[in-house]
Design an enzyme around this catalytic site. Sequence first.
Site, short mmCIF file in Angstrom:
data_model
loop_
_atom_site.label_atom_id
_atom_site.label_comp_id
_atom_site.label_asym_id
_atom_site.label_seq_id
_atom_site.Cartn_x
_atom_site.Cartn_y
_atom_site.Cartn_z
N ASP A 127 0.88 -1.19 0.00
CA ASP A 127 0.00 0.00 0.00
C ASP A 127 0.91 1.24 0.00
O ASP A 127 1.80 1.36 0.84
CB ASP A 127 -0.89 -0.01 1.24
CG ASP A 127 -1.99 1.04 1.17
OD1 ASP A 127 -3.17 0.69 1.37
OD2 ASP A 127 -1.68 2.22 0.90
N ASP A 187 -3.70 2.43 -5.28
CA ASP A 187 -2.41 2.40 -4.57
C ASP A 187 -2.18 1.13 -3.77
O ASP A 187 -1.37 1.11 -2.86
CB ASP A 187 -2.26 3.64 -3.67
CG ASP A 187 -2.91 3.47 -2.32
OD1 ASP A 187 -3.94 2.77 -2.23
OD2 ASP A 187 -2.37 4.02 -1.34
N GLU A 188 -2.88 0.07 -4.16
CA GLU A 188 -2.84 -1.12 -3.30
C GLU A 188 -2.89 -2.40 -4.14
O GLU A 188 -3.68 -2.48 -5.09
CB GLU A 188 -4.11 -1.05 -2.44
CG GLU A 188 -4.13 -1.85 -1.22
CD GLU A 188 -5.52 -1.73 -0.57
OE1 GLU A 188 -5.89 -2.67 0.12
OE2 GLU A 188 -6.22 -0.72 -0.76
#
Length: 372
Positions: free
Chosen positions: A16, A116-117
């Site tokens: 993350d 973002d993960e």
Amino acid sequence: MEERKPVAKRVIMHVDLDAFFTACEEVRRPELKGKPLVVCVYSGRTKDSGAVSTANYIARKYGVKAGMPIIQAKKLLANIEAEFLPIDKEYYKIVSDRIMDILRDVADAFEQVSIDEAYLDITNRTNGSFEEAEVIAKILKKKIYENEGITCSIGIGPNKVVAKIASEHNKPDGLTVVKPEEVRGFLSPLSVDRLVGIGPKTSEKLKEIGIETLGQLASTDVSKLIGIFGEKLGIYFHNSAKGIDDEPVKQTEEKELSRIITLRSNTRDLSEINDQVERAIIDLYSRVRKKGCGYKMVGIIAISDKLTMLVRSKKLSWIAYDIDTIKKASRELFERLLQEEPNVILRRAGIKVSGLVKSVDQAYIDKFIKPD
Ligand code: TTP
Ligand code: MG
């Protein structure tokens, strides 16, 4: 594809990116570093109406967080030299794409879950070794930082539930490895709300029956949990609290690739735009090649000096594999856009290919590509 190892022996990584949108802003404007920074989604109703998208870690110390009204964030940061910027998702997406490519490269299976993960199954890659996984995580963190100037937090565990909790354990710039034999000890003291799906309401309900930690949740009779939350959630809570999770990392494929650039100066000069977009096309095409894909659609993206976004696209009647088709379509589409929008001045311009088709093999593609 190699057969997946038995579930008990998996090595799963969760990555993350830290304060991602603000981190992207700090990369392109380093002078922002060191002060509170808030990325905002302005609704346009009044000057400050809208919500906070994310805040950097300095702003978070003042209590600013995602989802909060902008006005409230401004109150918390009153009398402090803070920056409030409008969200620029296209730009964050480009940074994200490049980072996701770095991650995808090392994974046996790769599942992107948000901008973002991502989860990576690295069982085969590491031959089941958590020590090797830790080495890979360090290399990935270094590469992402060197290439993009962005830090991330990584969790490694025997499944997705544990990896996800591990990545949040030591944010920002963290790395937490939880080996199978450490799972129970790691999870036990943590608050129940660390589990995906347990928000404030569920936490409150659990607290009412004396459950505040994952250890307490794990030792609660599953039938009691089913009675309160229903079968699906009850079993999920019970298993997850014990660190049991069989969910596979589901391979996600990209359907489109895009690149956008900021023009050297705001312009509506077609040849100037074409010249500069060429860089974006070359970069985009190298990704198309790397993926061994063909494409069925070419699109352009234009951001005006007033920050409005305009798009145009062209559907091909064949599957293209070459760069010239992108260049030609891009020139046509920008020409059309400028004709149709006589007042628009471009600030940023980009290119997109979609309808990506995984081709049979590279030799087949090469037949269609003229030597550069
Ligand atoms: P997150 O990973 O939840 O948050 P973050 O990356 O900003 O911070 P952290 O270091 O805690 O991971 O979300 C990723 C991005 O998604 C975030 O930068 C902005 C966006 N986002 C929103 O726009 N609204 C929201 O409510 C949340 C939670 C995130
Ligand atoms: Mg994040």
